[in-house]
Design an enzyme around this catalytic site. Sequence first.
Site, PDB file in Angstrom:
ATOM      1  N   THR A  84       2.314  39.121 -24.600  1.00  0.00           N
ATOM      2  CA  THR A  84       1.223  40.084 -24.535  1.00  0.00           C
ATOM      3  C   THR A  84       1.637  41.323 -23.751  1.00  0.00           C
ATOM      4  O   THR A  84       2.493  41.251 -22.854  1.00  0.00           O
ATOM      5  CB  THR A  84      -0.009  39.445 -23.853  1.00  0.00           C
ATOM      6  OG1 THR A  84      -0.992  40.445 -23.579  1.00  0.00           O
ATOM      7  CG2 THR A  84       0.368  38.797 -22.533  1.00  0.00           C
ATOM      8  N   ASP A  85       0.996  42.454 -24.060  1.00  0.00           N
ATOM      9  CA  ASP A  85       1.253  43.670 -23.292  1.00  0.00           C
ATOM     10  C   ASP A  85       0.754  43.566 -21.858  1.00  0.00           C
ATOM     11  O   ASP A  85       1.176  44.333 -20.977  1.00  0.00           O
ATOM     12  CB  ASP A  85       0.629  44.886 -23.969  1.00  0.00           C
ATOM     13  CG  ASP A  85      -0.884  44.782 -24.184  1.00  0.00           C
ATOM     14  OD1 ASP A  85      -1.462  43.722 -23.873  1.00  0.00           O
ATOM     15  OD2 ASP A  85      -1.477  45.754 -24.686  1.00  0.00           O
ATOM     16  N   GLU A  86      -0.123  42.592 -21.588  1.00  0.00           N
ATOM     17  CA  GLU A  86      -0.710  42.480 -20.240  1.00  0.00           C
ATOM     18  C   GLU A  86       0.322  42.087 -19.176  1.00  0.00           C
ATOM     19  O   GLU A  86       0.056  42.237 -17.979  1.00  0.00           O
ATOM     20  CB  GLU A  86      -1.881  41.507 -20.252  1.00  0.00           C
ATOM     21  CG  GLU A  86      -3.039  42.001 -21.100  1.00  0.00           C
ATOM     22  CD  GLU A  86      -4.320  41.253 -20.848  1.00  0.00           C
ATOM     23  OE1 GLU A  86      -4.618  40.933 -19.688  1.00  0.00           O
ATOM     24  OE2 GLU A  86      -5.031  40.974 -21.837  1.00  0.00           O
TER      25      GLU A  86
ATOM     26  N   TYR B 208      -3.933  34.920 -16.072  1.00  0.00           N
ATOM     27  CA  TYR B 208      -3.517  34.828 -17.478  1.00  0.00           C
ATOM     28  C   TYR B 208      -2.201  35.558 -17.704  1.00  0.00           C
ATOM     29  O   TYR B 208      -1.219  34.978 -18.210  1.00  0.00           O
ATOM     30  CB  TYR B 208      -4.594  35.414 -18.402  1.00  0.00           C
ATOM     31  CG  TYR B 208      -4.057  35.787 -19.764  1.00  0.00           C
ATOM     32  CD1 TYR B 208      -3.579  34.805 -20.640  1.00  0.00           C
ATOM     33  CD2 TYR B 208      -3.993  37.127 -20.174  1.00  0.00           C
ATOM     34  CE1 TYR B 208      -3.058  35.148 -21.872  1.00  0.00           C
ATOM     35  CE2 TYR B 208      -3.482  37.473 -21.408  1.00  0.00           C
ATOM     36  CZ  TYR B 208      -3.011  36.490 -22.258  1.00  0.00           C
ATOM     37  OH  TYR B 208      -2.492  36.835 -23.480  1.00  0.00           O
TER      38      TYR B 208
ATOM     39  N   LYS C 225       1.737  34.205 -18.607  1.00  0.00           N
ATOM     40  CA  LYS C 225       2.499  34.636 -19.785  1.00  0.00           C
ATOM     41  C   LYS C 225       3.819  35.283 -19.376  1.00  0.00           C
ATOM     42  O   LYS C 225       4.856  35.074 -20.033  1.00  0.00           O
ATOM     43  CB  LYS C 225       1.663  35.609 -20.616  1.00  0.00           C
ATOM     44  CG  LYS C 225       0.450  34.984 -21.294  1.00  0.00           C
ATOM     45  CD  LYS C 225       0.835  33.949 -22.350  1.00  0.00           C
ATOM     46  CE  LYS C 225       1.414  34.607 -23.585  1.00  0.00           C
ATOM     47  NZ  LYS C 225       1.706  33.595 -24.652  1.00  0.00           N
TER      48      LYS C 225
END
Length: 335
Positions: A123-125, A149, A153
């Site tokens: 994810t970009d997060e 979260y 990741k």
Amino acid sequence: MKILVTGGCGFIGSTFIRMALKEHPDVEIVNLDAMTYAANPLNLQDVESNSKYTFIHGDIRSGSDVDKAIDGCDYVVNFAAESHVDRSFDSPGIFEQTNTGGTVNLLKAALKHRIKRFLQISTDEVYGALRPDDPPFTENSELKPSSPYSASKAAADLFALSFHHSFGLDLCITRCSNNYGPRQTPEKLIPFFIMRLIEDRSLPIYGDGRQIRDWIYVDDHCRGIWLALTRGQSGRIYNLSAGCEKTNLEIADLILRSFSKGPENIEHVNDRPGHDRRYAMDFSRAKNELGFTPKTNFEKGIGGTIAWYREHCLWMEEARKRLDNFGLASAQSFS
């Protein structure tokens, strides 16, 4: 070509499975899914009878479940994850166990079973947040996760890269911007707004609503995943995006107008802790090395998405039921 897809009953995983079976006749799919709230059995109803599709009810946190599912497969695409950002503040351990520990289980099994390629869906997060004038994230941007979260990741990505460098496991990582499209779990921003308006309710928006996200239609994302799986350089990370930055207020306004409603239906609520202000992705590497180009215009894609939810009442009922069963009836994630 036999692919183990984990988390294949979820939004993005099920889209990938349907696309792969439709567009690539030589592909067989084994789908390992724990069937949590984010999985919907209706997502793959149309492929259940396909002789090239096998479903296994299991959990990536279980080594025995993973060994059973991966046996005989050539490739692994790991979609399985806890992805509800708000819930990660209340139950961070679940995110560590699934997103990090589950990925390590899969990596170990991939070595044991001599998998040809492992594709980690990220994810970009993991990059954290951008300021308004910052350039978009590249694959070389520093990792600065700001929620349990995104931290889980980021840790999974680092484990994956360590297995490539230490053990020679052939793998790629894709990091994607915010997805939208049919069959997305209704705690996510766009389906949450659509369903609220179908029920003639207001749209709650965190803070001032000017948080910016980079949006991509789910089919475009899945095409990028396929390209990374089949064309990507081993050990590479690929950002996947459509370069479509929108504030949450812009999303709300667009959806409200499709229902012939105005901004008086917006309700501003207290912002969540550590809410990242802006995400944006530079996908030049995927474009240059993989030939990845998003095809779906946002206005067209969101229009089709709204129409799909309005026409699929049974799917909506099942999605609500699953959220209720997992105690998430009022869940919302404005990531």
